[in-house]
Design a protein around this motif. Sequence first.
Motif, short mmCIF file in Angstrom:
data_model
loop_
_atom_site.label_atom_id
_atom_site.label_comp_id
_atom_site.label_asym_id
_atom_site.label_seq_id
_atom_site.Cartn_x
_atom_site.Cartn_y
_atom_site.Cartn_z
N ALA A 104 1.79 -9.53 -4.84
CA ALA A 104 2.84 -10.09 -5.70
C ALA A 104 4.17 -9.38 -5.46
O ALA A 104 5.23 -10.03 -5.45
CB ALA A 104 2.42 -9.97 -7.16
N ARG A 105 4.13 -8.07 -5.26
CA ARG A 105 5.38 -7.33 -4.98
C ARG A 105 5.96 -7.77 -3.65
O ARG A 105 7.18 -7.96 -3.52
CB ARG A 105 5.11 -5.83 -4.99
N ASN A 106 5.12 -7.90 -2.63
CA ASN A 106 5.60 -8.34 -1.32
C ASN A 106 6.21 -9.74 -1.39
O ASN A 106 7.25 -10.02 -0.78
CB ASN A 106 4.45 -8.34 -0.31
N ALA A 107 5.57 -10.62 -2.15
CA ALA A 107 6.06 -12.00 -2.26
C ALA A 107 7.44 -12.03 -2.90
O ALA A 107 8.34 -12.75 -2.45
CB ALA A 107 5.08 -12.84 -3.06
N ALA A 108 7.64 -11.24 -3.96
CA ALA A 108 8.95 -11.22 -4.62
C ALA A 108 10.01 -10.62 -3.70
O ALA A 108 11.13 -11.13 -3.62
CB ALA A 108 8.86 -10.43 -5.92
N ARG A 109 9.66 -9.56 -2.98
CA ARG A 109 10.63 -8.88 -2.12
C ARG A 109 11.07 -9.78 -0.96
O ARG A 109 12.20 -9.68 -0.47
CB ARG A 109 10.01 -7.59 -1.57
N LEU A 110 10.18 -10.68 -0.51
CA LEU A 110 10.48 -11.50 0.65
C LEU A 110 10.90 -12.92 0.27
O LEU A 110 11.07 -13.78 1.13
CB LEU A 110 9.29 -11.53 1.59
N GLY A 111 11.05 -13.19 -1.04
CA GLY A 111 11.68 -14.44 -1.44
C GLY A 111 10.76 -15.59 -1.75
O GLY A 111 11.22 -16.74 -1.81
N VAL A 112 9.46 -15.33 -1.98
CA VAL A 112 8.54 -16.41 -2.37
C VAL A 112 7.79 -15.99 -3.63
O VAL A 112 6.56 -15.87 -3.63
CB VAL A 112 7.58 -16.80 -1.23
N PRO A 113 8.51 -15.80 -4.75
CA PRO A 113 7.85 -15.33 -5.97
C PRO A 113 6.87 -16.33 -6.56
O PRO A 113 6.09 -15.97 -7.45
CB PRO A 113 9.04 -15.10 -6.93
N ASP A 114 6.88 -17.57 -6.07
CA ASP A 114 5.96 -18.58 -6.60
C ASP A 114 4.59 -18.51 -5.94
O ASP A 114 3.71 -19.32 -6.28
CB ASP A 114 6.55 -19.98 -6.42
N LEU A 115 4.38 -17.60 -5.00
CA LEU A 115 3.05 -17.43 -4.43
C LEU A 115 2.05 -17.12 -5.54
O LEU A 115 2.26 -16.19 -6.34
CB LEU A 115 3.06 -16.29 -3.40
N ARG A 116 0.99 -17.86 -5.60
CA ARG A 116 -0.05 -17.62 -6.62
C ARG A 116 -1.06 -16.62 -6.08
O ARG A 116 -1.60 -16.82 -4.98
CB ARG A 116 -0.74 -18.93 -6.99
N VAL A 117 -1.31 -15.57 -6.83
CA VAL A 117 -2.26 -14.54 -6.43
C VAL A 117 -3.47 -14.63 -7.35
O VAL A 117 -3.34 -14.57 -8.58
CB VAL A 117 -1.64 -13.13 -6.50
N VAL A 118 -4.65 -14.79 -6.76
CA VAL A 118 -5.89 -14.86 -7.51
C VAL A 118 -6.71 -13.61 -7.18
O VAL A 118 -7.07 -13.40 -6.02
CB VAL A 118 -6.69 -16.13 -7.17
N GLU A 119 -6.96 -12.79 -8.19
CA GLU A 119 -7.72 -11.56 -7.99
C GLU A 119 -9.20 -11.83 -8.22
O GLU A 119 -9.61 -12.32 -9.28
CB GLU A 119 -7.23 -10.48 -8.95
N GLY A 120 -10.00 -11.54 -7.22
CA GLY A 120 -11.44 -11.73 -7.34
C GLY A 120 -12.06 -11.97 -5.98
O GLY A 120 -11.39 -12.41 -5.04
#
Length: 412
Positions: free
Chosen positions: A301-317
């Motif tokens: 999630a941090r990488n996605a925000a830093r690189l400009g795609v904060p809408d990437l959905r992260v599913v933990e599991g």
Amino acid sequence: MTGNAVSTSPPAAPWLTIVGIGEDGRAGLSPAAAAALDGARLVYGGRRHLALAAPLAAETRIWPSPMADAYPGLFARRGTPTCILATGDPFHYGIGAEIARLVPAAEMRVFSQPSAFSLACARLGWPLAETGCLTLHGRALPRLIPHLQPGARLLVLTWDETTPAAVAALLAERGLGASRLTVLEAMGGPRERRRSATAAGFDLVGIDPLNTLGIEVVGAAAAQVVTVSPGLDDAWFEHDGQLTKADIRAVTLAALRPRAGQTLWDIGAGAGSISIEWMLRHPSLRAIAVEGNPARATRIARNAARLGVPDLRVVEGPAPAALAGLPAPDTVFIGGGVTAPGVLDAAVAALPPGGRLVANVVTLEGEAVLLAAFAQQGGSLKRLTVAHADPVGHLHGWRGAMPVTQWAWVKA
């Protein structure tokens, strides 16, 4: 309420009018638009819109939050002359597009005004066709990052008076502090004002909440610019070693063959580099990064925000259990966990006909799984090797990275 909310039997005449209104209020309306507004029995709009259109003889309704809560009441009055007030061009990041998904075009009349983008280009002397037009209204600030290319001219619809300073701070942080920002406030009305500052020296105060931001991007060689080709430098990603390296990542993106509007499952996402670069290829692309390690999921999630795609959905599991109930993919990438029971089968089952699957492995056990899949289902199998020049004493020699076996397959 989704889909076509209105009966399929057409009314005798269009009953819904959408009127774009500017900061000059009624004075800026065409005679036809003014007549449609005055002929309505019910008018919807924001407080600002209704004030600009005053006086109104019709019943007025202020949009609730969320706006969709008003739709049942609006459509219950189908056939009653009704007007919706919007800002400028209702179909350029406006309410028009949403209403058009619910009401047939034959039941509407639309009177547009110049959009904020058109007004801003007229003020700045920028060609609209060569200017990036974006919105941050209701959207996360990092979505601006991929567009920050040196030499670019951008127009941004802001959230409120705080957005210009936030954008200036983002630019300065990424080494783009020499960029010039122009704040265009309340364009087209008596409160119109235009002020400029560099990102690094941004000191404008008292900004009107209704503003559009012009950005002329200037960056030094060391600026953090997200390149438009795949294979971003590995240093851009925070990781613990579980990262698809840049050279292999570029080849993998080519193998995934993204098409506009598609959704990717990135299984065993590690640092999220594949799903992040997938989303960077086109603004319509979506991705779901599935990662069983909690620390890695947070890092994605941090990488996605830093690189400009904060809408990437992260599913933990862990997969395959974490795949249950996810939106169906068009494409699947397996970067980790291919040896876990059921993972490959679940990915194959989730794909639609014509869906694409790409899997990368570096272990012998993973390779055995891919060899069996290739023997049974076909597709293409590749061995990818990369070597980099490293010092050998005072000379240099080739040092090879671990070879990657890649299986690519399309579901019949």
